[in-house]
Design an enzyme around this catalytic site. Sequence first.
Site, PDB file in Angstrom:
ATOM      1  N   GLN A   1       7.078  -9.170   9.122  1.00  0.00           N
ATOM      2  CA  GLN A   1       6.051  -8.986  10.144  1.00  0.00           C
ATOM      3  C   GLN A   1       4.672  -9.475   9.680  1.00  0.00           C
ATOM      4  OE1 GLN A   1       5.958  -8.109  13.339  1.00  0.00           O
ATOM      5  NE2 GLN A   1       8.184  -8.034  13.425  1.00  0.00           N
ATOM      6  N   SER A   2       4.660 -10.523   8.895  1.00  0.00           N
ATOM      7  CA  SER A   2       3.408 -11.034   8.346  1.00  0.00           C
ATOM      8  C   SER A   2       2.457 -11.551   9.428  1.00  0.00           C
ATOM      9  CB  SER A   2       3.703 -12.164   7.359  1.00  0.00           C
ATOM     10  OG  SER A   2       2.533 -12.855   7.000  1.00  0.00           O
TER      11      SER A   2
END
Length: 336
Positions: free
Chosen positions: A82-83
């Site tokens: 989920q960068s």
Amino acid sequence: MFPERIVAFLEAFERVAVGHLPTPIEKLTGTFPDDSGPSIYIKRDDCTGLGLGGNKTRKLEYLIADAMKRGCTTVFTTGGIQSNHARQTAAMAAKCGLACELFLTPVPGTPEINYNDNGNVLLDGLFGAEIIWCEDDDHVAVRMNERAQEHGPQSVYTVPLGGSNPVGSLGYVRCAQEILEQSQQTGIAFDAIVIATGSCGTQAGLIAGLEIAGADIPVYGYCVSREGEEQASLVRDLLERCARDVGTPTVDAGKIHCNGDYFYPSYGVANAPTLEAIARLAKQDAILLDPVYTGKAMAGFLDQFGKGTFASNKNILFIHTGGQAGLFAYAEQLKA
């Protein structure tokens, strides 16, 4: 304070100007009413515009300019599934007509529902990035090398984790200039700046920019992934690299403030105070924080504010570094 010194310093560096800048500064009147002590303001770097915005946009303006100057046609970077950084890198590559490959790794302890196919990772695909799933950082290094050989190493530009190297840090040197100019325009003198600190580039860039401008404003970083002493060492190392590689001033170690009391249990895992801070800001100021960075930083700040740590200050600026797309990956926790 001399923001024009930062303007002169940055003239030497190329930049792809895509961000919606300057980002606005708002007063948090719901969460921090006038009788609660210092006035709290928030700088909306979640509104930088590129791919839903966030702090990485500022860094990527310099990093992608460097990539294009070198004639690279493909951009690599890495981060957790989920960068926020990966999402903005994918958006920047799409904006500039570059191919993008994201080497994403799992983050232990994160939600099982929505995490792998919603939020940032959903947007990565919409921006046209190729996602390469990796087991850990060692696997990332192996796969990046393999893919670089396939493309031809000279055509690939690798953006570091979080965009946090001396070139990327220039984005927050520029942000320091922006804050000082807004301070002069509004007549609001900020006594302290509060941020979430992770890969170090945001904090290092701000400190370096304020040093260039001769502005004695402390930057308090709330850690999102490690203890304060270790984080401070990493920020110091990056500042030293900035001084060596891009010519920012040397900075006394005493100006590096990192608080590691609130990131538990680990990076990417939202604790109860973080979820409470997200709910509080949403209900009282209609501001959406994120579960990984700004939520943890605000939780720490709220706790210390309540204990009177900042009582001697008059005006404090919290920098919202973005990340709201990640809320959708944590939907089950937030609903609970």
